[in-house]
Design a protein around this motif. Structure first.
Motif, PDB file in Angstrom:
ATOM      1  N   ALA A  17      53.150  36.635 129.771  1.00 30.68           N
ATOM      2  CA  ALA A  17      52.343  37.591 129.018  1.00 30.68           C
ATOM      3  C   ALA A  17      52.018  38.815 129.870  1.00 30.68           C
ATOM      4  O   ALA A  17      52.061  39.954 129.389  1.00 30.68           O
ATOM      5  N   GLU A  18      51.710  38.587 131.138  1.00 27.31           N
ATOM      6  CA  GLU A  18      51.405  39.691 132.046  1.00 27.31           C
ATOM      7  C   GLU A  18      52.625  40.598 132.208  1.00 27.31           C
ATOM      8  O   GLU A  18      52.516  41.827 132.131  1.00 27.31           O
ATOM      9  N   ASN A  19      53.803  40.017 132.420  1.00 29.26           N
ATOM     10  CA  ASN A  19      55.026  40.822 132.572  1.00 29.26           C
ATOM     11  C   ASN A  19      55.359  41.594 131.301  1.00 29.26           C
ATOM     12  O   ASN A  19      55.773  42.751 131.362  1.00 29.26           O
ATOM     13  N   MET A  20      55.176  40.950 130.153  1.00 33.10           N
ATOM     14  CA  MET A  20      55.460  41.625 128.889  1.00 33.10           C
ATOM     15  C   MET A  20      54.500  42.799 128.664  1.00 33.10           C
ATOM     16  O   MET A  20      54.923  43.868 128.203  1.00 33.10           O
ATOM     17  N   ALA A  21      53.235  42.608 128.992  1.00 35.23           N
ATOM     18  CA  ALA A  21      52.258  43.687 128.827  1.00 35.23           C
ATOM     19  C   ALA A  21      52.523  44.817 129.815  1.00 35.23           C
ATOM     20  O   ALA A  21      52.397  45.997 129.471  1.00 35.23           O
ATOM     21  N   LYS A  22      52.925  44.470 131.053  1.00 37.68           N
ATOM     22  CA  LYS A  22      53.223  45.493 132.063  1.00 37.68           C
ATOM     23  C   LYS A  22      54.449  46.312 131.687  1.00 37.68           C
ATOM     24  O   LYS A  22      54.557  47.481 132.051  1.00 37.68           O
ATOM     25  N   ASP A  23      55.395  45.686 130.977  1.00 38.23           N
ATOM     26  CA  ASP A  23      56.579  46.423 130.527  1.00 38.23           C
ATOM     27  C   ASP A  23      56.192  47.555 129.590  1.00 38.23           C
ATOM     28  O   ASP A  23      56.842  48.599 129.562  1.00 38.23           O
ATOM     29  N   SER A  24      55.140  47.361 128.816  1.00 38.15           N
ATOM     30  CA  SER A  24      54.715  48.355 127.832  1.00 38.15           C
ATOM     31  C   SER A  24      53.672  49.321 128.379  1.00 38.15           C
ATOM     32  O   SER A  24      53.652  50.490 128.007  1.00 38.15           O
ATOM     33  N   PHE A  25      52.798  48.824 129.248  1.00 40.91           N
ATOM     34  CA  PHE A  25      51.686  49.646 129.730  1.00 40.91           C
ATOM     35  C   PHE A  25      51.538  49.485 131.235  1.00 40.91           C
ATOM     36  O   PHE A  25      51.312  48.391 131.725  1.00 40.91           O
ATOM     37  N   SER A  26      51.632  50.600 131.955  1.00 42.07           N
ATOM     38  CA  SER A  26      51.563  50.531 133.405  1.00 42.07           C
ATOM     39  C   SER A  26      50.125  50.413 133.917  1.00 42.07           C
ATOM     40  O   SER A  26      49.889  49.861 134.987  1.00 42.07           O
ATOM     41  N   ASP A  27      49.152  50.906 133.148  1.00 43.73           N
ATOM     42  CA  ASP A  27      47.751  50.852 133.567  1.00 43.73           C
ATOM     43  C   ASP A  27      47.136  49.523 133.142  1.00 43.73           C
ATOM     44  O   ASP A  27      46.800  49.327 131.975  1.00 43.73           O
ATOM     45  N   CYS A  28      46.993  48.614 134.105  1.00 45.38           N
ATOM     46  CA  CYS A  28      46.501  47.267 133.801  1.00 45.38           C
ATOM     47  C   CYS A  28      45.019  47.239 133.436  1.00 45.38           C
ATOM     48  O   CYS A  28      44.514  46.218 132.994  1.00 45.38           O
ATOM     49  N   GLU A  29      44.331  48.365 133.623  1.00 49.18           N
ATOM     50  CA  GLU A  29      42.907  48.425 133.279  1.00 49.18           C
ATOM     51  C   GLU A  29      42.689  48.974 131.869  1.00 49.18           C
ATOM     52  O   GLU A  29      41.579  48.905 131.348  1.00 49.18           O
ATOM     53  N   SER A  30      43.750  49.487 131.273  1.00 47.70           N
ATOM     54  CA  SER A  30      43.588  50.125 129.958  1.00 47.70           C
ATOM     55  C   SER A  30      43.381  49.093 128.855  1.00 47.70           C
ATOM     56  O   SER A  30      43.799  47.935 128.956  1.00 47.70           O
ATOM     57  N   GLU A  31      42.750  49.542 127.806  1.00 52.98           N
ATOM     58  CA  GLU A  31      42.508  48.682 126.650  1.00 52.98           C
ATOM     59  C   GLU A  31      43.826  48.313 125.978  1.00 52.98           C
ATOM     60  O   GLU A  31      43.985  47.201 125.468  1.00 52.98           O
ATOM     61  N   SER A  32      44.795  49.221 126.022  1.00 54.20           N
ATOM     62  CA  SER A  32      46.109  48.952 125.422  1.00 54.20           C
ATOM     63  C   SER A  32      46.815  47.807 126.146  1.00 54.20           C
ATOM     64  O   SER A  32      47.400  46.917 125.516  1.00 54.20           O
ATOM     65  N   TYR A  33      46.751  47.818 127.484  1.00 55.00           N
ATOM     66  CA  TYR A  33      47.346  46.742 128.276  1.00 55.00           C
ATOM     67  C   TYR A  33      46.668  45.419 127.941  1.00 55.00           C
ATOM     68  O   TYR A  33      47.329  44.408 127.718  1.00 55.00           O
ATOM     69  N   GLN A  34      45.331  45.431 127.914  1.00 55.65           N
ATOM     70  CA  GLN A  34      44.581  44.213 127.639  1.00 55.65           C
ATOM     71  C   GLN A  34      44.908  43.661 126.252  1.00 55.65           C
ATOM     72  O   GLN A  34      45.088  42.455 126.071  1.00 55.65           O
ATOM     73  N   THR A  35      45.015  44.557 125.267  1.00 56.76           N
ATOM     74  CA  THR A  35      45.359  44.136 123.907  1.00 56.76           C
ATOM     75  C   THR A  35      46.753  43.510 123.887  1.00 56.76           C
ATOM     76  O   THR A  35      46.965  42.460 123.271  1.00 56.76           O
ATOM     77  N   ALA A  36      47.712  44.166 124.568  1.00 58.53           N
ATOM     78  CA  ALA A  36      49.083  43.645 124.608  1.00 58.53           C
ATOM     79  C   ALA A  36      49.115  42.288 125.324  1.00 58.53           C
ATOM     80  O   ALA A  36      49.784  41.353 124.854  1.00 58.53           O
ATOM     81  N   PHE A  37      48.404  42.169 126.430  1.00 61.89           N
ATOM     82  CA  PHE A  37      48.365  40.910 127.166  1.00 61.89           C
ATOM     83  C   PHE A  37      47.834  39.790 126.280  1.00 61.89           C
ATOM     84  O   PHE A  37      48.435  38.713 126.192  1.00 61.89           O
ATOM     85  N   VAL A  38      46.718  40.022 125.618  1.00 60.70           N
ATOM     86  CA  VAL A  38      46.109  39.001 124.757  1.00 60.70           C
ATOM     87  C   VAL A  38      47.068  38.617 123.632  1.00 60.70           C
ATOM     88  O   VAL A  38      47.274  37.437 123.335  1.00 60.70           O
ATOM     89  N   ALA A  39      47.694  39.616 123.010  1.00 56.35           N
ATOM     90  CA  ALA A  39      48.624  39.351 121.904  1.00 56.35           C
ATOM     91  C   ALA A  39      49.822  38.526 122.383  1.00 56.35           C
ATOM     92  O   ALA A  39      50.218  37.552 121.723  1.00 56.35           O
ATOM     93  N   HIS A  40      50.388  38.899 123.527  1.00 55.16           N
ATOM     94  CA  HIS A  40      51.539  38.156 124.062  1.00 55.16           C
ATOM     95  C   HIS A  40      51.135  36.736 124.461  1.00 55.16           C
ATOM     96  O   HIS A  40      51.854  35.775 124.171  1.00 55.16           O
ATOM     97  N   PHE A  41      49.982  36.610 125.095  1.00 57.17           N
ATOM     98  CA  PHE A  41      49.522  35.293 125.532  1.00 57.17           C
ATOM     99  C   PHE A  41      49.333  34.370 124.328  1.00 57.17           C
ATOM    100  O   PHE A  41      49.812  33.244 124.318  1.00 57.17           O
ATOM    101  N   LYS A  42      48.665  34.877 123.307  1.00 61.30           N
ATOM    102  CA  LYS A  42      48.406  34.048 122.125  1.00 61.30           C
ATOM    103  C   LYS A  42      49.697  33.705 121.386  1.00 61.30           C
ATOM    104  O   LYS A  42      49.876  32.570 120.922  1.00 61.30           O
ATOM    105  N   SER A  43      50.614  34.657 121.283  1.00 58.65           N
ATOM    106  CA  SER A  43      51.871  34.368 120.563  1.00 58.65           C
ATOM    107  C   SER A  43      52.724  33.362 121.341  1.00 58.65           C
ATOM    108  O   SER A  43      53.363  32.493 120.746  1.00 58.65           O
ATOM    109  N   LEU A  44      52.730  33.459 122.689  1.00 53.90           N
ATOM    110  CA  LEU A  44      53.470  32.486 123.499  1.00 53.90           C
ATOM    111  C   LEU A  44      52.848  31.091 123.382  1.00 53.90           C
ATOM    112  O   LEU A  44      53.567  30.092 123.340  1.00 53.90           O
ATOM    113  N   LEU A  45      51.523  31.026 123.303  1.00 52.36           N
ATOM    114  CA  LEU A  45      50.866  29.729 123.118  1.00 52.36           C
ATOM    115  C   LEU A  45      51.210  29.141 121.755  1.00 52.36           C
ATOM    116  O   LEU A  45      51.477  27.955 121.632  1.00 52.36           O
TER     117      LEU A  45
END
Length: 167
Positions: A17-45
């Motif tokens: 999930a972290e790698n997938m979110a980083k592919d889309s958003f380089s700023d790991c502190e941004s709300e967009s990165y956090q949203t992508a991380f959560v979405a990827h994590f939940k979908s992988l689960l």
């Protein structure tokens, strides 16, 4: 304590999930990165067939709803879920290390006195296959003798030349 399979699964999903979110958003502190991380994590689960993954999602949703009632900021953006997941993932490598250490201690390993009891020292030698049966019979006979019989056997063959008459 979680099982090794659970720990490895959560760690792997977190890394993906972290790698997938980083592919889309380089700023790991941004709300967009956090949203992508959560979405990827939940979908992988959800794509995983283990019961413990769906139990985790249910626990997180229950905790999220409780937190929303206490503080409105949790209902805005991915703040709560991102923090919940990252805090959860933070301690998993240590848990996995502990679980693997317990597993090593509790199974197998050499123990004093374990194994087949030794009789007498042996030595492996190569002989012609034609002589194998004769040597086996002689060895079995020798093993059946008591200590005095073995000494007699050794003396007869080493001094009398019965085995090697010509030399």
């Amino acid at each position: 304590m979680r099982s090794i399979v659970e720990l490895e699964t959560f760690i792997s999903i977190g890394e993906k999930a972290e790698n997938m979110a980083k592919d889309s958003f380089s700023d790991c502190e941004s709300e967009s990165y956090q949203t992508a991380f959560v979405a990827h994590f939940k979908s992988l689960l959800r794509a995983n067939s283990y019961d413990f993954t769906s139990e985790f999602l249910t626990e997180m949703a229950d905790d999220f709803n409780s937190a929303k009632e206490e503080d409105v900021k949790y209902s805005i953006g991915p703040f709560f879920e991102f923090g919940y997941i990252t805090q959860f993932l933070k301690f998993l490598p240590d848990e996995l290390e502990d679980a693997l250490a317990v597993r090593k201690i509790s199974h197998g390993g050499a123990r004093k006195g374990a194994g087949r009891p030794t009789k007498r020292p042996t030595k492996q030698i190569r002989i012609d296959s034609d002589l194998a049966e004769s040597f086996k019979l002689m060895s079995d006979y020798y093993q059946s003798l008591d200590d005095e019989g073995r000494r007699d056997f050794d003396n007869r063959f080493s001094t009398s030349g019965l085995l090697f008459p010509n030399g």
